[in-house]
Design a protein around this motif. Structure first.
Motif, mmCIF file in Angstrom:
data_model
loop_
_atom_site.group_PDB
_atom_site.id
_atom_site.type_symbol
_atom_site.label_atom_id
_atom_site.label_comp_id
_atom_site.label_asym_id
_atom_site.label_seq_id
_atom_site.Cartn_x
_atom_site.Cartn_y
_atom_site.Cartn_z
ATOM 1 N N ALA A 180 0.866 -1.189 0.000
ATOM 2 C CA ALA A 180 0.000 0.000 0.000
ATOM 3 C C ALA A 180 0.893 1.226 0.000
ATOM 4 O O ALA A 180 1.926 1.231 0.660
ATOM 5 C CB ALA A 180 -0.904 0.010 1.233
ATOM 6 N N VAL A 181 0.493 2.235 -0.783
ATOM 7 C CA VAL A 181 1.266 3.479 -0.826
ATOM 8 C C VAL A 181 0.307 4.660 -0.669
ATOM 9 O O VAL A 181 -0.754 4.696 -1.292
ATOM 10 C CB VAL A 181 2.043 3.630 -2.157
ATOM 11 N N GLU A 182 0.664 5.596 0.197
ATOM 12 C CA GLU A 182 -0.076 6.853 0.313
ATOM 13 C C GLU A 182 0.885 7.987 -0.020
ATOM 14 O O GLU A 182 1.972 8.075 0.562
ATOM 15 C CB GLU A 182 -0.599 7.044 1.752
ATOM 16 N N VAL A 183 0.505 8.847 -0.978
ATOM 17 C CA VAL A 183 1.327 10.003 -1.335
ATOM 18 C C VAL A 183 0.706 11.241 -0.694
ATOM 19 O O VAL A 183 -0.477 11.526 -0.864
ATOM 20 C CB VAL A 183 1.399 10.171 -2.865
ATOM 21 N N LEU A 184 1.509 11.994 0.078
ATOM 22 C CA LEU A 184 0.954 13.121 0.841
ATOM 23 C C LEU A 184 0.728 14.364 -0.014
ATOM 24 O O LEU A 184 -0.278 15.044 0.125
ATOM 25 C CB LEU A 184 1.858 13.456 2.022
ATOM 26 N N SER A 185 1.684 14.688 -0.883
ATOM 27 C CA SER A 185 1.519 15.899 -1.690
ATOM 28 C C SER A 185 2.378 15.837 -2.940
ATOM 29 O O SER A 185 3.560 16.152 -2.905
ATOM 30 C CB SER A 185 1.901 17.142 -0.879
ATOM 31 N N PRO A 186 1.775 15.448 -4.101
ATOM 32 C CA PRO A 186 2.536 15.368 -5.347
ATOM 33 C C PRO A 186 3.211 16.706 -5.677
ATOM 34 O O PRO A 186 4.287 16.732 -6.268
ATOM 35 C CB PRO A 186 1.475 15.025 -6.393
ATOM 36 N N GLU A 187 2.588 17.821 -5.276
ATOM 37 C CA GLU A 187 3.178 19.132 -5.572
ATOM 38 C C GLU A 187 4.252 19.504 -4.550
ATOM 39 O O GLU A 187 4.859 20.573 -4.646
ATOM 40 C CB GLU A 187 2.113 20.210 -5.698
ATOM 41 N N GLY A 188 4.492 18.634 -3.558
ATOM 42 C CA GLY A 188 5.557 18.886 -2.593
ATOM 43 C C GLY A 188 5.246 20.010 -1.617
ATOM 44 O O GLY A 188 6.142 20.693 -1.133
ATOM 45 N N ASP A 189 3.966 20.203 -1.301
ATOM 46 C CA ASP A 189 3.562 21.287 -0.405
ATOM 47 C C ASP A 189 3.326 20.743 1.004
ATOM 48 O O ASP A 189 2.405 19.964 1.230
ATOM 49 C CB ASP A 189 2.271 21.911 -0.966
ATOM 50 N N PRO A 190 4.158 21.147 1.982
ATOM 51 C CA PRO A 190 4.024 20.599 3.337
ATOM 52 C C PRO A 190 2.669 20.909 3.985
ATOM 53 O O PRO A 190 2.203 20.151 4.838
ATOM 54 C CB PRO A 190 5.152 21.268 4.131
ATOM 55 N N THR A 191 2.010 21.994 3.571
ATOM 56 C CA THR A 191 0.693 22.314 4.141
ATOM 57 C C THR A 191 -0.345 21.298 3.674
ATOM 58 O O THR A 191 -1.177 20.826 4.462
ATOM 59 C CB THR A 191 0.280 23.744 3.737
ATOM 60 N N VAL A 192 -0.271 20.933 2.398
ATOM 61 C CA VAL A 192 -1.164 19.896 1.867
ATOM 62 C C VAL A 192 -0.847 18.563 2.534
ATOM 63 O O VAL A 192 -1.736 17.799 2.928
ATOM 64 C CB VAL A 192 -1.001 19.777 0.332
ATOM 65 N N ALA A 193 0.460 18.285 2.706
ATOM 66 C CA ALA A 193 0.878 17.025 3.332
ATOM 67 C C ALA A 193 0.344 16.925 4.762
ATOM 68 O O ALA A 193 -0.123 15.870 5.193
ATOM 69 C CB ALA A 193 2.403 16.913 3.320
#
Ligand code: TXA
Ligand code: MG
Length: 314
Positions: A256-269
């Protein structure tokens, strides 16, 4: 019940000494009347929270602070003025009307005004300050959806107000601004950079220790039931799960993989962090590997939580 429809009923449950879980912009809180020692005791019981870990009291409006605690130091007032309503918790002296159980016997009290309309409407309708820790069992993952609250606390709560997923996704930043220089006691949803911009240099003292300054900032906390390790995605994951920051690994097979923010934004993550961990925890993997995120903005608060989650499993 839906947050907007349930406010009047939830407020009367609070006034009667019951427990109401409600959304804030950070995480869901487990609320009780902060003026009622028995109601506060129910929070500790429902969460299996140790009595040494004090609660945050929530107000509907910054203007309600002086009425509760009297005059506050200028730096505290300035921070409240600048960041409330919002994900900042401030330390003030505990007034006599707040029973000691709420502050675990400390002569200080943590207080904040959440930036979530239904939370403020609930507190205003109850007409009392609302003591509320995160609505999870002690030490476990924080809830960012009503479903997380129900799964974790179930019947221990009288009412759960459902306001959908929370906006910030991690807890408030805790600051003690009573002294010469403000001290950050817990990294959280208000970035340190924003504090510095508003009030100048701050000291960050949210490291982990057995006797933490914020007693709840224990070395081991925020833990999934699945063992969690901080590290890079190394080769094949096999039956392991991956909490990735920006992207799935180019090679290697993971259960299983969860991606936090493809745009690399820590706020989104940050907004997705606990929801992703709840999902990985439910995926039946043998271990969760969590990639650290860059130490900027909310990245610091994310890594702080991942380190504490990993510490639980060391
Ligand atoms: O975003 C948040 O702050 C959420 C929402 C519901 O408002 N609440 C939350 O509460 O995170 P909780 O109980 O999970 O964390 C409260 C933290 C603990 O680490 C506790 O030790 C610290 O606040 N705290 C409470 N009173 C304190 C005090 N008088 N001095 C220092 N730390 C305090
Ligand atoms: Mg908590």
């Amino acid at each position: 019940m839906p947050a907007d429809l349930g406010i009047a009923e939830a407020a009367s449950v609070l006034r009667a000494g019951g427990l109401v879980a409600f959304p804030t912009e950070t995480v869901y809180g487990l609320g009780a009347n902060a003026l009622d020692a028995e109601a506060a005791a129910r929070i500790f019981a429902a969460k299996a929270r140790p009595s040494f870990d004090p609660l945050i009291s929530h107000l509907a409006d910054a203007a309600d602070l002086p009425g509760l605690v009297g005059p506050v130091p200028p730096a505290v007032a300035a921070l409240a003025e600048r960041f409330w309503p919002g994900p900042l918790t401030l330390i003030v002296d505990r007034p006599a009307v707040i029973p000691p159980i709420v502050t675990s016997g400390l002569d200080t009290m943590a207080v904040r005004v959440p930036d979530e309309p239904s939370a403020r409407a609930l507190i205003a309708a109850a007409g009392v300050p609302v003591a509320a820790p995160s609505a999870n069992r002690f030490g476990q993952l924080s809830p960012t959806r009503a479903e997380h609250v129900v799964a974790g606390l179930g019947d221990a709560v009288d009412v759960v107000l459902d306001g959908g997923p929370t906006r910030c996704g991690i807890e408030s930043t805790i600051v003690d601004a009573r002294g010469a220089q403000p001290v950050v006691l817990r990294l959280g949803a208000l970035p340190v950079e924003a504090l510095i911009e508003a009030v100048g240099p701050v000291e960050v003292r949210s490291g982990s220790s057995g006797q933490p300054v914020a007693p709840g900032t224990l070395a081991a906390h925020y833990a999934p039931r699945t063992p969690l390790r901080l590290g890079a995605a190394d080769g094949d994951g096999g039956r392991r799960g991956l909490l990735a920051f920006r992207a799935r690994p180019a090679t290697g097979d993971w259960a299983a993989v969860e991606v936090l923010s493809p745009e690399g934004d820590p706020t989104v993550a940050a907004a997705r962090l606990f929801d992703a961990l709840h999902r990985l925890d439910a995926a039946g993997v043998t271990e969760i590997v969590a990639e650290p995120v860059p130490e900027v903005g909310l990245g610091r608060a994310i890594n702080d939580r991942l380190r504490r989650a990993a510490a639980t499993w060391r």
